[in-house]
Motif scaffolding. Structure first.
Motif, PDB file in Angstrom:
ATOM      1  N   PHE A   1     -13.908  24.931  14.138  1.00  0.00           N
ATOM      2  CA  PHE A   1     -12.915  25.606  13.286  1.00  0.00           C
ATOM      3  C   PHE A   1     -11.591  25.758  14.038  1.00  0.00           C
ATOM      4  O   PHE A   1     -10.517  25.496  13.492  1.00  0.00           O
ATOM      5  N   ASP A   2     -11.691  26.205  15.290  1.00  0.00           N
ATOM      6  CA  ASP A   2     -10.484  26.409  16.099  1.00  0.00           C
ATOM      7  C   ASP A   2      -9.711  25.101  16.278  1.00  0.00           C
ATOM      8  O   ASP A   2      -8.471  25.079  16.206  1.00  0.00           O
ATOM      9  N   GLU A   3     -10.454  24.033  16.509  1.00  0.00           N
ATOM     10  CA  GLU A   3      -9.801  22.725  16.699  1.00  0.00           C
ATOM     11  C   GLU A   3      -9.027  22.315  15.457  1.00  0.00           C
ATOM     12  O   GLU A   3      -7.907  21.814  15.534  1.00  0.00           O
ATOM     13  N   VAL A   4      -9.645  22.521  14.281  1.00  0.00           N
ATOM     14  CA  VAL A   4      -8.984  22.157  13.025  1.00  0.00           C
ATOM     15  C   VAL A   4      -7.759  23.034  12.789  1.00  0.00           C
ATOM     16  O   VAL A   4      -6.677  22.550  12.431  1.00  0.00           O
ATOM     17  N   ARG A   5      -7.914  24.323  13.015  1.00  0.00           N
ATOM     18  CA  ARG A   5      -6.796  25.258  12.801  1.00  0.00           C
ATOM     19  C   ARG A   5      -5.632  24.925  13.735  1.00  0.00           C
ATOM     20  O   ARG A   5      -4.467  24.884  13.316  1.00  0.00           O
ATOM     21  N   ASN A   6      -5.954  24.656  15.005  1.00  0.00           N
ATOM     22  CA  ASN A   6      -4.901  24.380  15.989  1.00  0.00           C
ATOM     23  C   ASN A   6      -4.237  23.019  15.780  1.00  0.00           C
ATOM     24  O   ASN A   6      -3.114  22.802  16.227  1.00  0.00           O
ATOM     25  N   SER A   7      -4.944  22.126  15.110  1.00  0.00           N
ATOM     26  CA  SER A   7      -4.384  20.788  14.877  1.00  0.00           C
ATOM     27  C   SER A   7      -3.414  20.761  13.702  1.00  0.00           C
ATOM     28  O   SER A   7      -2.741  19.755  13.477  1.00  0.00           O
ATOM     29  N   GLY A   8      -3.371  21.850  12.942  1.00  0.00           N
ATOM     30  CA  GLY A   8      -2.477  21.903  11.787  1.00  0.00           C
ATOM     31  C   GLY A   8      -3.019  21.184  10.563  1.00  0.00           C
ATOM     32  O   GLY A   8      -2.270  20.880   9.628  1.00  0.00           O
ATOM     33  N   ASN A   9      -4.326  20.922  10.548  1.00  0.00           N
ATOM     34  CA  ASN A   9      -4.926  20.183   9.430  1.00  0.00           C
ATOM     35  C   ASN A   9      -5.543  21.081   8.365  1.00  0.00           C
ATOM     36  O   ASN A   9      -6.271  20.602   7.501  1.00  0.00           O
ATOM     37  N   MET A  10      -5.238  22.373   8.410  1.00  0.00           N
ATOM     38  CA  MET A  10      -5.769  23.280   7.398  1.00  0.00           C
ATOM     39  C   MET A  10      -5.112  23.010   6.050  1.00  0.00           C
ATOM     40  O   MET A  10      -3.915  22.763   5.963  1.00  0.00           O
ATOM     41  N   ILE A  11      -5.918  23.078   5.001  1.00  0.00           N
ATOM     42  CA  ILE A  11      -5.355  22.991   3.642  1.00  0.00           C
ATOM     43  C   ILE A  11      -4.663  24.309   3.310  1.00  0.00           C
ATOM     44  O   ILE A  11      -3.615  24.344   2.681  1.00  0.00           O
ATOM     45  N   LEU A  12      -5.286  25.414   3.765  1.00  0.00           N
ATOM     46  CA  LEU A  12      -4.694  26.745   3.562  1.00  0.00           C
ATOM     47  C   LEU A  12      -4.070  27.208   4.873  1.00  0.00           C
ATOM     48  O   LEU A  12      -4.354  28.294   5.368  1.00  0.00           O
TER      49      LEU A  12
ATOM     50  N   VAL B   1     -16.944  22.432   8.256  1.00  0.00           N
ATOM     51  CA  VAL B   1     -15.565  22.355   8.750  1.00  0.00           C
ATOM     52  C   VAL B   1     -14.623  22.016   7.595  1.00  0.00           C
ATOM     53  O   VAL B   1     -13.518  22.565   7.494  1.00  0.00           O
ATOM     54  N   GLU B   2     -15.071  21.148   6.706  1.00  0.00           N
ATOM     55  CA  GLU B   2     -14.254  20.805   5.535  1.00  0.00           C
ATOM     56  C   GLU B   2     -14.102  22.015   4.610  1.00  0.00           C
ATOM     57  O   GLU B   2     -13.018  22.260   4.060  1.00  0.00           O
ATOM     58  N   VAL B   3     -15.170  22.776   4.450  1.00  0.00           N
ATOM     59  CA  VAL B   3     -15.078  24.019   3.673  1.00  0.00           C
ATOM     60  C   VAL B   3     -14.049  24.953   4.317  1.00  0.00           C
ATOM     61  O   VAL B   3     -13.198  25.534   3.640  1.00  0.00           O
ATOM     62  N   TYR B   4     -14.126  25.078   5.641  1.00  0.00           N
ATOM     63  CA  TYR B   4     -13.182  25.937   6.371  1.00  0.00           C
ATOM     64  C   TYR B   4     -11.739  25.479   6.162  1.00  0.00           C
ATOM     65  O   TYR B   4     -10.839  26.309   5.979  1.00  0.00           O
ATOM     66  N   ARG B   5     -11.510  24.171   6.196  1.00  0.00           N
ATOM     67  CA  ARG B   5     -10.150  23.646   5.981  1.00  0.00           C
ATOM     68  C   ARG B   5      -9.575  24.124   4.648  1.00  0.00           C
ATOM     69  O   ARG B   5      -8.379  24.367   4.536  1.00  0.00           O
ATOM     70  N   HIS B   6     -10.432  24.225   3.646  1.00  0.00           N
ATOM     71  CA  HIS B   6      -9.961  24.570   2.305  1.00  0.00           C
ATOM     72  C   HIS B   6      -9.945  26.071   2.040  1.00  0.00           C
ATOM     73  O   HIS B   6      -9.125  26.548   1.253  1.00  0.00           O
TER      74      HIS B   6
END
Length: 256
Positions: free
Chosen positions: A223-234, A192-197
């Motif tokens: 992944f969807d949860e991280v993307r929807n939360s606005g916590n993506m680095i990219l 998930v951390e890799v996905y964030r970056h």
């Protein structure tokens, strides 16, 4: 009385008595903290090698206080030697992986901190990871978990740019099916951390790796949860930035 120097420490670090080790360790920390007191630190390479070897044995000690002090003193050596400590990475890294599997939280945490210090002061992060990746297959589940968590910490500190993630993600994919639930959870945390970056290219890559559908869906939901939360680095890239991202991803992630 002449102040203690490396000849003294080379002899004393070989002591097996716990009380003596605790005393010598503190003396060594004081010696390393003051360059004016330690001009002979690197005068004799073989002597320095011997001290580092013996301190590595301290890290392996079954006495957690000795192990913690050994980690402290090795950290002080990293501070003093900086890039010159690179020659000892092969010596200290396997014991550090072992200690990331220690029963005590404090030892596990300090072992990880020393690995991160090596990346900061002694060698580039990927140089360390090329030698650290063996820990994904460690016999101790806590060590396997610790390596996954160390990857999370590395990404948090350095981002994805210094890492060749294509060499590390396959290890995570194996860890998704680990027999221990803590390792599985840590591996998912790491991907998930890799996905964030890195972004959606991770999802595309994982879909091709033969991961069981149920497990893959669990990861994609994260992944969807991280993307929807606005916590993506990219989280937002322009067209121009997207081309740069593609180039980075192709070099550092997809291509083996």
């Amino acid at each position: 009385m002449e102040p203690a120097g490396m000849d003294y420490f080379c002899e004393q670090v070989q002591q097996k008595d716990v009380g003596r080790r605790m005393q010598v360790g503190q003396e060594l920390l004081e010696y390393l903290s003051d360059p004016a007191r330690s001009p002979d630190l690197e005068q004799d390479q073989q002597r320095l090698d011997k001290v580092i070897d013996e301190l590595t044995a301290w890290v392996n000690s079954s006495n957690f206080k000795v192990a913690l002090l050994g980690l402290d003193v090795l950290g002080a050596f990293v501070d003093r030697l900086s890039g010159r400590f690179k020659a000892y990475i092969g010596t200290v890294l396997m014991p550090l992986i072992d200690r990331m599997g220690d029963a005590k939280d404090q030892v596990r945490e300090q072992a990880q901190n020393l690995i991160l210090k090596l990346m900061d002061e002694a060698a580039p992060p990927m140089y360390i990871w090329e030698r650290l990746a063996v820990g994904f297959k460690h016999k101790n589940y806590r060590s396997r978990e610790g390596v996954c968590l160390c990857l999370v910490a590395t990404l948090n500190i350095y981002g994805a740019q210094p890492l060749i993630l294509s060499k590390l993600v396959p290890h995570l994919c194996i860890a998704f099916g680990d027999s221990n639930s803590q390792v599985r959870d840590a591996a998912i945390l790491a991907i998930v951390e890799v996905y964030r970056h890195v972004g959606e290219k991770v999802r595309i890559d994982l879909a091709k790796r033969g991961i069981p559908p149920g497990r893959l869906q669990t990861i994609f939901t994260k992944f969807d949860e991280v993307r929807n939360s606005g916590n993506m680095i990219l989280s937002s890239v322009s067209d121009a930035d997207s081309k740069t991202s593609d180039r980075f991803f192709n070099v550092n992630y997809v291509n083996e």
